[in-house]
Design a protein around this motif. Structure first.
Motif, PDB file in Angstrom:
ATOM      1  N   GLN A 185       0.798  -1.142   0.056  1.00 30.33           N
ATOM      2  CA  GLN A 185      -0.004   0.134   0.019  1.00 30.33           C
ATOM      3  C   GLN A 185       0.934   1.391  -0.017  1.00 30.33           C
ATOM      4  OE1 GLN A 185      -3.322  -0.002  -0.571  1.00 30.33           O
ATOM      5  NE2 GLN A 185      -2.709  -2.252  -1.017  1.00 30.33           N
ATOM      6  N   THR A 186       1.716   1.345   0.868  1.00 34.97           N
ATOM      7  CA  THR A 186       2.848   2.306   0.731  1.00 34.97           C
ATOM      8  C   THR A 186       3.585   2.559  -0.757  1.00 34.97           C
ATOM      9  OG1 THR A 186       3.314   1.966   3.130  1.00 34.97           O
ATOM     10  CG2 THR A 186       4.741   3.367   1.807  1.00 34.97           C
ATOM     11  N   ALA A 187       3.914   1.434  -1.187  1.00 33.89           N
ATOM     12  CA  ALA A 187       4.318   1.433  -2.510  1.00 33.89           C
ATOM     13  C   ALA A 187       3.307   1.978  -3.570  1.00 33.89           C
ATOM     14  CB  ALA A 187       4.904   0.011  -2.984  1.00 33.89           C
ATOM     15  N   LEU A 188       2.040   1.626  -3.478  1.00 33.48           N
ATOM     16  CA  LEU A 188       1.119   2.117  -4.225  1.00 33.48           C
ATOM     17  C   LEU A 188       0.936   3.589  -4.292  1.00 33.48           C
ATOM     18  CD1 LEU A 188      -1.298   1.289  -6.251  1.00 33.48           C
ATOM     19  CD2 LEU A 188      -2.816   0.900  -4.235  1.00 33.48           C
ATOM     20  N   SER A 189       0.947   4.233  -3.168  1.00 36.74           N
ATOM     21  CA  SER A 189       0.997   5.711  -2.826  1.00 36.74           C
ATOM     22  C   SER A 189       2.242   6.184  -3.638  1.00 36.74           C
ATOM     23  CB  SER A 189       1.064   5.930  -1.354  1.00 36.74           C
ATOM     24  OG  SER A 189      -0.198   5.457  -0.846  1.00 36.74           O
ATOM     25  N   LEU A 190       3.202   5.830  -3.320  1.00 36.57           N
ATOM     26  CA  LEU A 190       4.477   6.384  -4.005  1.00 36.57           C
ATOM     27  C   LEU A 190       4.294   6.237  -5.495  1.00 36.57           C
ATOM     28  CD1 LEU A 190       7.264   4.924  -1.680  1.00 36.57           C
ATOM     29  CD2 LEU A 190       6.504   7.278  -1.928  1.00 36.57           C
ATOM     30  N   TYR A 191       3.833   5.077  -6.001  1.00 35.78           N
ATOM     31  CA  TYR A 191       3.667   4.996  -7.579  1.00 35.78           C
ATOM     32  C   TYR A 191       2.770   5.946  -8.274  1.00 35.78           C
ATOM     33  CZ  TYR A 191       6.391   0.468  -7.789  1.00 35.78           C
ATOM     34  OH  TYR A 191       7.498  -0.602  -7.886  1.00 35.78           O
ATOM     35  N   ARG A 192       1.843   6.089  -7.380  1.00 38.28           N
ATOM     36  CA  ARG A 192       0.684   7.024  -7.699  1.00 38.28           C
ATOM     37  C   ARG A 192       1.519   8.569  -7.914  1.00 38.28           C
ATOM     38  NH1 ARG A 192      -4.394   4.630  -4.405  1.00 38.28           N
ATOM     39  NH2 ARG A 192      -5.384   3.431  -6.520  1.00 38.28           N
TER      40      ARG A 192
END
Length: 953
Positions: free
Chosen positions: A690-697
């Motif tokens: 989920q943290t990675a998803l936020s960074l990718y976004r």
């Protein structure tokens, strides 16, 4: 070694893990009222479903309780009233039914023809129509005045296809065939019970957690609901009979206190009956050991009568540990790795629960890679009368054949033997030394193989394989076989070839890369020193000369040159690493040299600053960010470097955010912020999705702004597509297929435009079909699957590959990629039930593969793939036959004739392979199986042609 299972007797009154069978009925106690109720239900019904949880005793109640009652009634009647046969569906329910009826005919000594021909007649009747069961029962010699009972034990095996992963085309074709045969089997049962000419009764035993699966078959849910016998739990007095009555019948005794202890321990036991029966068998054997031991001096002679006391209970490990203790006693007689491979193959995990995974003996041998003689010793030892950890179908046979089905006696073994289930709390992590168990290790190895397979399926332009030594060590230590690989996606030869090439590549380049690293590092340090010394001297002279404009220009020029050279060096290092032209060890040396150079620049800039509280310039900050991101990329590829990678990535992001504050309108600063965010996301993606998803976004937001500012900039468009796909991959890995699909669909038009605008850049051109592949994968996994959209994607990919094929008509990679696309397209068509179109598409697959083989006749890998494609082409032809005339592209005889032609080509290919390597057991077995299929096809074709001959006359 041969082995025959005997029924229970005074020498062994308990079955252990296996269910009671018909011949064990004299020792079957505690179920009298249930037997009477079940008999009454069968007597007035044409369909009975015996339903219960795993281990509730469904099979035992039917086979050792109900069937002997039917025989007893026959003995009391002058004319036979009941006839019955029992079967398990397995992976081939129609063949199992034909075998059961043929065995019934043999037992009744039905004359007039041989057993093989009689079985052929029975099979023909079953395959003729959904009404064929009545005629098949007649062929088996059952009289018209007899009530015939077909017992289908473990009916849930019919739904086995739903539990298997369907990652490959072969998996999906196999499951489609299984569904079709299961449907035909259920239709036979439903129509058979309605027969007006025959009194046919169907009794099934089924686990209660499979009731929902019945909805896939018309009429089955209603039949199951109408006459359902739910196996009740046992009362204490019934359990006491189960314990004490067989012991009394065998002439032995048991301590009353132990009986009470067993009753207490059995309460709340999830696997109550199988675990209790196994424990009782172990107690019986332990009491026999005690009874046969010589008495101590002065104590007289030992008694030969068995007496089971609490000491025996402690010796066998009590009810909670008896299974594991018993299994451990067997292990020293065998090779532990081989036993582990067998039980890993025969078990699986579904919804977090250990389940059985029955295989034919031939499948088991091919999958686990254990030599035949050793495998037979393992199977015979674990299926022995005093064990029953493994069972066979048919049960109790003397010698196991290739077609014999091998299964775990009961799932309780999977849950209780520590070597299978592992120790509680074991994680399998590098720092955790507790064993995770064979089953969890199998799951871990399966995921590892699928990861390697995904590397093979990706667009590879280099022989380099990251982490090759770790991968090769894992590959070499395990019993990896082509059949095992099929469980996790197939393409064994391709993965092994990739690893071998990767290992060879590493060995060739290691010495060169080390030399390059040392030379490059020394060069950077020397050039850096000269440049930075020049920078310091120039700035000092500028200060001494009141910062004259000309000297300041020269100082800034030298500073910029130092920065530019260091950045270019980092860019070349990262590019070489990503292209596979540099090993990690060399890249680490390069990065260390660059770190020294950057430190020199930082020191020089700080020492020449006049102001206190010096802050680095934006140029130096940019260089530090690039250095941290390069180090992160290297560390991600290194072993045991996750923490350091996270630190360097976080440092890069912190510096990038600082740089954006200093240069809010700089596209260069925004690009570094984009790079830093997705680098940190790459580090966190596996464990903090989920943290990675936020960074990718956030990274995509930056990429979108930069791409909007320069629509014609290919690199910015590539970053936009790349970050969008990264978001989709996080959703896909979290099994959020709808969200993943949205992201891949957003990325696809960007990648398409990139390919159109930059046709000469191979990386950018390849990204569009790569995105299509990811989107197609999501289409296949989502529920329900969007097969039409997947087919469109295959068509689009195929169109582009056709264009590439026109530019490179003899390129084997282009041809092979087009074959892969066509195979996927054919599988989608098959899943849509368009068998004729699927078969036609596969004709193109075969033609393309034949082109590859013709171009290199000494390439045995291509020939093996061709042989397997021939076999799949035959399967698709049978798909047309199963679907009926409405879907077939030609008459049945023509389809069979084509199948014979294609199978003949397959047989010729396997024959050539077998001659090239006579020691290759896989090729030898494939040759034998192909020969059998060819004979069966010719026989079936001949039968049809013979039946058509009178009509022509």
């Amino acid at each position: 070694m041969s082995w025959v299972r005997h029924g229970l007797s005074n020498d062994q009154p308990f079955p252990g893990l296996r269910p009671f069978d018909h011949e064990d009925h004299a020792f079957f106690f505690g179920r009298r009222s249930q037997i009477a109720s079940l008999y009454g239900l069968l007597d007035r019904s044409r369909f009975v479903a015996v339903i219960g949880s795993s281990g509730s005793g469904k099979s035992s109640l039917t086979r050792a309780g109900l069937l002997p009652v039917l025989e007893e009634e026959n003995e009391q009647s002058r004319s036979g009233k009941w006839a019955w046969c029992s079967m398990r569906p397995g992976d081939a329910p129609l063949a199992s039914l034909a075998d059961a009826l043929a065995h019934l005919a043999d037992s009744r000594d039905v004359g007039g023809t041989t057993s093989d021909i009689r079985r052929h007649h029975i099979e023909y009747q079953l395959g003729r129509s959904s009404f064929g069961l009545a005629d098949a029962v007649s062929e088996a010699g059952v009289g018209a005045d007899e009530k015939f009972v077909l017992v289908v034990d473990q009916f849930e095996e019919l739904f086995r296809y739903a539990d298997r992963p369907s990652e490959t085309e072969a998996d999906r074709l196999r499951d489609a065939t299984s569904r079709s045969e299961a449907k035909r089997f259920v239709e036979l049962l439903m129509e058979g019970r309605r027969s007006a000419d025959r009194d046919i009764r169907v009794l099934i035993t089924m686990r209660s957690d499979f009731i929902g699966a019945c909805s896939d078959f018309p009429g089955l849910p209603e039949a199951v609901s109408a006459t359902q016998f739910l196996v009740p739990g046992l009362e204490l007095d019934q359990i006491e009979q189960i314990i004490t009555e067989p012991i009394k019948r065998a002439g032995a005794t048991i301590d009353p206190a132990l009986v009470q202890q067993l009753l207490t321990d059995a309460q709340g036991e999830p696997d109550q009956l199988p675990v209790l029966q196994h424990c009782l068998l172990q107690l019986w054997q332990q009491a026999g050991v005690v009874a046969s031991q010589p008495a101590e001096p002065g104590e007289g002679y030992p008694s030969l009568a068995r007496h089971i006391d609490p000491g025996c209970y402690v010796a066998v490990g009590k009810m909670s540990g008896a299974l594991s203790v018993h299994a451990e006693k067997l292990l020293p007689k065998l090779r532990e790795e081989a036993v582990g491979a067998v039980f890993r193959a025969l078990s699986d995990i579904k919804d977090g629960r250990a389940i059985r995974r029955a295989l034919s003996y031939a499948q088991l041998r091919d999958e686990c890679g254990v030599p035949d003689e050793e495998l037979r010793r393992i199977v015979d030892l674990f299926r022995a009368d005093d064990c029953s950890f493994l069972v066979t179908s048919p049960a109790g046979i003397a010698n196991v054949t290739d077609d014999t089905v091998i299964d775990v006696g009961h799932e309780a073994l999977l849950r209780r033997w520590e070597r299978i289930r592992g120790l509680p709390g074991a994680t399998g992590d590098a720092g955790d030394k507790m064993p995770i168990g064979w089953l969890a290790q199998e799951q871990k190895d399966g995921r590892k193989y699928q990861m390697l397979l995904s590397m093979l399926d990706s667009d590879r332009r280099s022989n380099k394989v990251e982490g090759i030594e770790r991968h090769w060590d894992w590959w070499r230590k395990g019993s990896r076989t082509p059949k095992w690989a099929e469980r996790y996606g197939g393409n064994f030869a391709g993965v092994e070839d990739m690893l071998r090439r990767g290992l060879a590549y590493q060995r060739r380049s290691r010495l060169l890369m080390r030399s390059m690293a040392v030379a490059a590092g020394a060069l950077v340090l020397w050039v850096g020193y000269l440049q930075y010394r020049n920078y310091v001297d120039t700035r000092e002279r500028a200060t001494q000369q009141a910062r004259a404009d000309e000297n300041r220009r020269l100082a800034d020029q030298n500073f910029a040159r130092s920065i530019s050279n260091a950045q270019a060096f980092l860019d070349r290092t990262l590019a070489a690493l990503n292209a596979g032209d540099m090993k990690i060890a060399a890249a680490v040396s390069m990065e260390e040299a660059a770190q020294s150079a950057v430190s020199s620049i930082q020191n020089a800039e700080g020492q020449s600053a006049v102001q206190p509280g010096f802050d680095p310039s934006p140029e130096t900050l940019s260089l530090e960010i690039k250095l941290d991101n390069t180090a992160t990329d290297i560390l991600i590829r290194s072993k045991n470097s996750e923490d350091e990678a996270r630190k360097r990535a976080a440092s890069a992001l912190q510096l990038a955010e600082k740089l954006v504050v200093l240069q809010p309108n700089s596209d260069g600063a925004q690009s570094l912020l984009y790079e830093s965010k997705f680098r940190l996301a790459d580090v966190l993606a596996e464990k903090q999705s989920q943290t990675a998803l936020s960074l990718y976004r956030e990274a995509r937001g930056i990429a979108q702004k930069l791409a909007d500012k320069s629509p014609g900039d290919g690199e910015r468009q590539y970053h936009l597509a790349f970050s969008t796909v990264k978001i989709g991959e996080v959703f896909r890995d979290d099994q959020k297929y709808g969200e993943a699909r949205q992201q891949f669909e957003l990325a696809l038009p960007v990648a398409d435009k990139l390919a159109v605008d930059h046709p000469d850049n191979p990386v950018w051109v390849a990204y569009a079909p790569n995105t299509m592949s990811k989107l197609a994968g999501v289409m296949a996994r989502q529920s329900p699957p969007d097969l039409d959209r997947a087919l469109q994607l295959y068509d689009a990919a195929l169109q582009r590959q056709n264009g590439l094929a026109e530019r490179f008509p003899t390129n084997s990679v282009v041809i092979s990629n087009r074959i892969t696309t066509r195979r996927g397209r054919a599988e989608v068509l098959a899943r849509k039930g368009e068998w004729a179109k699927a078969s036609a598409e596969f004709d193109e697959v075969v033609a393309g593969r034949e082109t590859l083989v013709d171009a290199d006749r000494n390439n045995m890998t291509s020939l093996e793939y061709l042989a397997m494609d021939y076999e799949r082409a035959v399967s698709l032809l049978f798909g047309q036959l199963d679907a009926g005339a409405g879907e077939a592209s030609m008459p049945t005889a023509d389809l069979l004739n084509k199948a014979v032609t294609v199978e003949t080509k397959a047989h010729d290919a396997w024959l050539k392979l077998a001659k090239v390597d006579p020691k290759n057991l896989i090729w030898q077995k494939s040759l034998t199986e192909s020969g059998k299929r060819l004979d069966e096809l010719k026989l079936r074709l001949g039968t049809i042609q013979a039946s058509q001959e009178p009509a022509r006359q």
